[in-house]
Design a protein around this motif. Structure first.
Motif, PDB file in Angstrom:
ATOM      1  N   TRP A 115      42.623  -7.178  32.048  1.00  0.00           N
ATOM      2  CA  TRP A 115      41.952  -8.414  31.665  1.00  0.00           C
ATOM      3  C   TRP A 115      42.617  -9.608  32.343  1.00  0.00           C
ATOM      4  N   THR A 152      39.051   0.409  29.447  1.00  0.00           N
ATOM      5  CA  THR A 152      38.511  -0.903  29.793  1.00  0.00           C
ATOM      6  C   THR A 152      37.004  -0.823  29.995  1.00  0.00           C
ATOM      7  N   LEU A 195      35.316  -0.744  26.672  1.00  0.00           N
ATOM      8  CA  LEU A 195      35.229  -2.071  26.064  1.00  0.00           C
ATOM      9  C   LEU A 195      34.128  -2.910  26.711  1.00  0.00           C
ATOM     10  N   PHE A 196      33.986  -2.825  28.023  1.00  0.00           N
ATOM     11  CA  PHE A 196      32.905  -3.552  28.700  1.00  0.00           C
ATOM     12  C   PHE A 196      31.553  -3.065  28.230  1.00  0.00           C
ATOM     13  N   ASN A 225      30.817  -1.710  25.428  1.00  0.00           N
ATOM     14  CA  ASN A 225      30.603  -2.020  24.014  1.00  0.00           C
ATOM     15  C   ASN A 225      30.323  -3.507  23.778  1.00  0.00           C
ATOM     16  N   SER A 226      30.693  -4.369  24.719  1.00  0.00           N
ATOM     17  CA  SER A 226      30.526  -5.802  24.478  1.00  0.00           C
ATOM     18  C   SER A 226      29.167  -6.311  24.912  1.00  0.00           C
TER      19      SER A 226
END
Length: 106
Positions: free
Chosen positions: A24, A99, A102-103, A105-106
């Motif tokens: 990040w 990572t 997370l991308f 899921n967002s």
């Protein structure tokens, strides 16, 4: 046990969980300076201190993660049955998987 590919997968998945933070930080630096200068992203409007404070804060964290990742993977790369290219590809992709999750899921 280290001759199997799933050992490398497991180690790098576990390294990828805290690796979300340095990735990040790299994205933050890239999106606010080089990519914004090229017109590919929009710079954060309140980011007017320049790149140096970001490098001073993010540099040691990214460097520490890179050294830990290398120290964890170097002995495994020598003992695994995978080819060198296959091992490092698996290691990088497995480290990036948390990572990417997370991308997604967002």
């Amino acid at each position: 046990m280290a001759r199997r590919w799933y050992t490398a997968l497991g180690v790098n998945l576990l390294l990828g969980i805290p690796g979300v933070v340095p990735l990040w930080m790299l994205w933050y630096i890239a999106s606010n300076w080089p990519l914004a200068e090229l017109g590919l992203t929009v710079r954060e409007p309140t980011e007017n201190d320049g790149v140096m404070p970001a490098l001073v804060l993010c540099g040691p964290v990214v460097l520490l993660f890179a050294v830990l990742w290398w120290l964890a993977n170097r002995p495994l790369a020598e003992r695994t049955a995978l080819t060198a290219g296959g091992y490092w590809l698996l290691s990088v992709l497995a480290t990036l998987l948390p990572t990417a999750a997370l991308f997604a899921n967002s």
